[in-house]
Scaffold this motif. Structure first.
Motif: not given
Ligand code: SF4
Lengths: 499, 246
Positions: B48-49, B175-177, B179-188
């Protein structure tokens, strides 16, 4: 920006940064939540009314993928039919060429202004700016597009480009700007929707009645008859498509349908998916030129601008099936919170995240495929069944590959992924790391929770506690409490042999 | 039935108790559970990454290790989804025909826990007892990749003593997703905040789900805010009985 390609807006930061500022705008978030929430519920209700909704989606997806597979053939059929009906077909390889063609066509009429029907294709190529450079004023006539244009703003949604604006902001824009562009807003303008619409109506009426040239996009084009379809809600499109003497339509090549009969499927899916209506108020269909009725000069500009390149990607090409309904934006939890501007492209939201990087090349929009949790809500909503999560992960792989190609040293993330891959590639190494983690984490934990994490994980631990890894992993527990199976003996033997 | 437990690397390290719960539960229902020690990871994070080449060995290992069981169960919707939807994509991409064949063999035997219980083993009442107020978050991949539907809720409704309350706006992502939680921490974070608010609105003691990764995300936030709401994997609730009220 003469004829600048607007697929990506130059100078916009990458998605995570742009999203951060958008999130800080509470008014934006309220406007968006209200607007997307309403459309979302309406869409679900009207889709549920049709018993054959799923079959319609399936049929639409099949028609689209079939058409894309034989796109060259259908485009030539379309050209023939349009020409036979009295229209003129032009081919544009990219934005600059399309802008040149349209500018030239307008200049040929001797006019210096055009009225426009809302169109993504002309947004994409930055037509208004290109026309302005040639001294031609383009007036947007769709209400939301008008708000964006008057506000000197950028669209943030493919159907409702001013979705980020509340009604008091709209009142301000009308009061401030309408006079600059034509008939000013009434003195006593309120922010009641009815009053705002009336102000727009009076402002635009002047332009409709004066315009000699109109520019539109197209929702569909039937290759067998040469008929073009424009679907809209306000009637401004109908005005533009019938009153002027010259009509110029700019259409992405992927919009062609094999036959007029295919409209049956798409005209059911589109309004229900986009505005949550059973039928949109205005559907305009025209075939070339009809003497004594409507524009007497019709030009169709067929736009590639990255589409054939997209078509060559087996996984990515499904994005070309998009009918721009915007359902994926309205259901997207990321879009709902960031709005469209954060995507830095005329195509925002989930469809933008898969289409934009393909149209402009992954290296020019590398953060977009990552602007998703892969929750899949978009795929469920999409009337033509574009598997957006599938394309997202496909493009992520391309983004990583592009990065790898472009540099001698791996990125930090690349190193971390490699290390993780090595650990996860061997049960023995995984077990060793598990033991280390269990001990290490206990050194930093408090009450069984880890508060702060280092490096890239700090953004995680800023708002979340992290549990401590277990003292005993499951594999260790199993080894301790259960007798090994024959498979395990085999694995152990292989493990030894591999070392 | 001879069932292999695919615990997933994350649960193995962080939540072995979920694996013990699955084991207890299935043994209580009269099945044989095995834990192939060669297992590691489904490759989801890498896939997924965008790290395809790194995913390949994990796909290969999975197909080898889990070949030949009547069923393979994973207490994770997203890992089961990864195997079911994406292992064949990886095999095809690298043009490995033998691997593609092995993947085709193993994929139809892989189930997420609620699927295994309801569809394969045909049970909804697993004899559990759990006298607590619980709300359930139907994680995105269980819901939209695997389409487990209301299977988890049917299982939970059959639990004795449970006070199961509906989670508002349950189907929206937490909002986890990965690596999403790291790459897009604010949206997460913004998504997490809404999810936590909905969880708290239910006044549940426990938030449950079929995926510990999502629970770690939501639970991590709930813990930081000292809400007192706990998280528990579906398997742990289903494994609980009157005898072992801990
Ligand atoms: S991708 Fe699908 S849902 Fe999104 S705008 Fe296009 S057709 Fe609509």
């Amino acid at each position: 920006m003469s004829g600048a390609d607007n697929v990506v807006w130059l100078g916009t930061p990458a998605f995570p940064e742009a999203a951060r500022s958008a999130l800080a705008d509470t008014r934006l978030r309220t406007n968006l939540r209200r607007a997307t929430g309403t459309i979302r519920d309406k869409r679900l209700a009207v889709a549920a009314e049709l018993e054959d909704w799923e079959e319609l989606r399936e049929t639409a997806a099949t028609i689209k993928s079939h058409t894309l597979r034989h796109l060259d053939h259908h485009l030539l059929r379309l050209e023939k039919a349009v020409t036979a009906a009295g229209g003129v077909v032009h081919w544009a390889a990219d934005a600059a060429e399309a802008n040149r063609i349209v500018t030239y066509l307008v200049q040929q009429t001797g006019e210096d202004e055009v009225v426009k029907v809302k169109s993504m294709a002309t947004q994409e190529i930055g037509l208004n700016e290109a026309l302005a450079d040639a001294g031609i004023r383009a007036y947007e006539t769709d209400l939301a597009e008008l708000i964006v244009q008057l506000g000197g703003d950028r669209p943030s949604h493919i159907l409702v480009p001013a979705i980020h604006r509340g009604r008091s902001e709209i009142r301000e824009i009308f009061r401030r700007e309408m006079g600059e562009w034509g008939r000013p807003a009434p003195e006593n303008l309120t922010d009641e929707p009815r009053d705002l619409a009336e102000a727009a109506r009076l402002h635009l009426r002047e332009k409709f009645l004066r315009a000699k040239v109109a520019v539109s996009g197209a929702n569909f084009a039937a290759a067998d008859t040469g008929t073009i379809a424009v679907v809209e809600s306000e009637g401004n499109g109908r005005m533009c498509l019938t009153l002027p003497e010259t009509l110029i339509t700019v259409m992405g090549i992927e919009k062609v349908l094999p036959s007029f009969a295919d409209l049956d499927v798409f005209l059911q899916l589109l309004p229900r998916s986009s505005t949550g209506e059973r039928m949109n108020p205005y559907t305009s269909l025209w075939t070339g030129v009809t003497e004594g009725d409507g524009p007497q000069n019709f030009h169709l500009v067929l736009l590639d601008n990255g589409r054939t390149a997209t078509l060559s990607d087996e996984v990515g090409r499904q994005a070309l099936a998009c009918i721009r309904c915007s359902a994926c934006l309205n259901v997207c939890p990321v879009y709902e919170r960031t709005g469209g501007h954060a995507y830095g492209s005329v195509y925002p939201g989930p469809i933008g995240a898969v289409l934009t990087p393909q149209l402009v090349g992954i290296e020019n929009a590398a953060s977009l495929p990552f602007a998703s949790t892969l929750c899949g809500a978009c795929y469920d909503a999409c009337p033509v069944k574009i598997n957006i999560p599938e394309v997202l992960v496909h493009l992520r792989a391309e983004a990583v590959e592009a990065k790898r190609r472009g540099r001698l040293l791996p990125t930090t993330e690349g190193l971390a992924m490699k290390a993780a891959g090595a650990v996860l590639g061997s049960p023995r190494r995984l077990a060793a790391v598990q033991r280390l983690a269990a001990v290490g984490a206990r050194l930093v934990a408090r009450d069984g929770r880890i508060g702060a994490l280092p490096g890239p994980f700090a953004v995680w631990s800023g708002t979340r506690d992290t549990p401590v890894p277990a003292r005993e992993s499951l594999r260790a527990w199993w080894r301790r409490t259960r007798t090994p199976t024959s498979e395990d003996a085999r694995t152990a033997a292989e493990g030894k042999a591999r070392r | 039935m001879r069932i292999a437990l695919f615990i997933t690397c994350f649960n193995d390290t962080m939540f072995p108790r979920t694996g013990r719960a699955v084991t207890e539960l299935l043994e209580r229902l009269g099945h044989t559970v095995e834990f192939p020690q060669g297992q590691t990871c489904c490759g989801q994070m890498h896939f997924n990454t965008g790290y395809r080449p790194e995913t390949l060995p994990m796909v290969r290992r999975f197909a080898e290790v889990f070949a030949g069981y009547d069923a393979v169960v994973a207490p994770s919707g997203s890992c089961a989804g990864m195997v079911r939807d994406h292992h064949r994509v990886v095999a095809a991409q690298y043009g490995d025909a033998a691997l593609a064949e092995a993947v085709e063999q193993v994929v139809p035997t892989v189930y997420e826990l609620s699927e295994l219980l309801v569809d394969v083993l045909g049970v909804t009442d697993v004899g559990a007892y759990f006298p607590h107020r619980v709300t359930y978050h139907p994680t995105c991949h269980s819901l939209r990749m695997l389409r487990v539907g209301d299977r988890p809720l049917r299982l939970l409704r059959a639990v004795k003593g449970i006070d199961l309350v509906e989670l508002p706006d349950a189907e929206s992502c937490c909002g986890f997703g990965g690596t999403f939680a790291l790459k897009n921490a604010d949206v997460s974070n913004a998504m997490l905040a809404d999810k936590m608010r909905h969880v708290q609105d239910t006044r549940a003691e426990i938030l449950s789900a079929g995926d510990n990764s999502c629970l770690t995300h939501i639970g991590g936030g709930l813990s930081r805010l000292r809400t007192g709401v706990g998280t528990m994997h579906l398997a742990e609730i289903l494994a609980a009985t009157e005898g072992d009220m801990r």
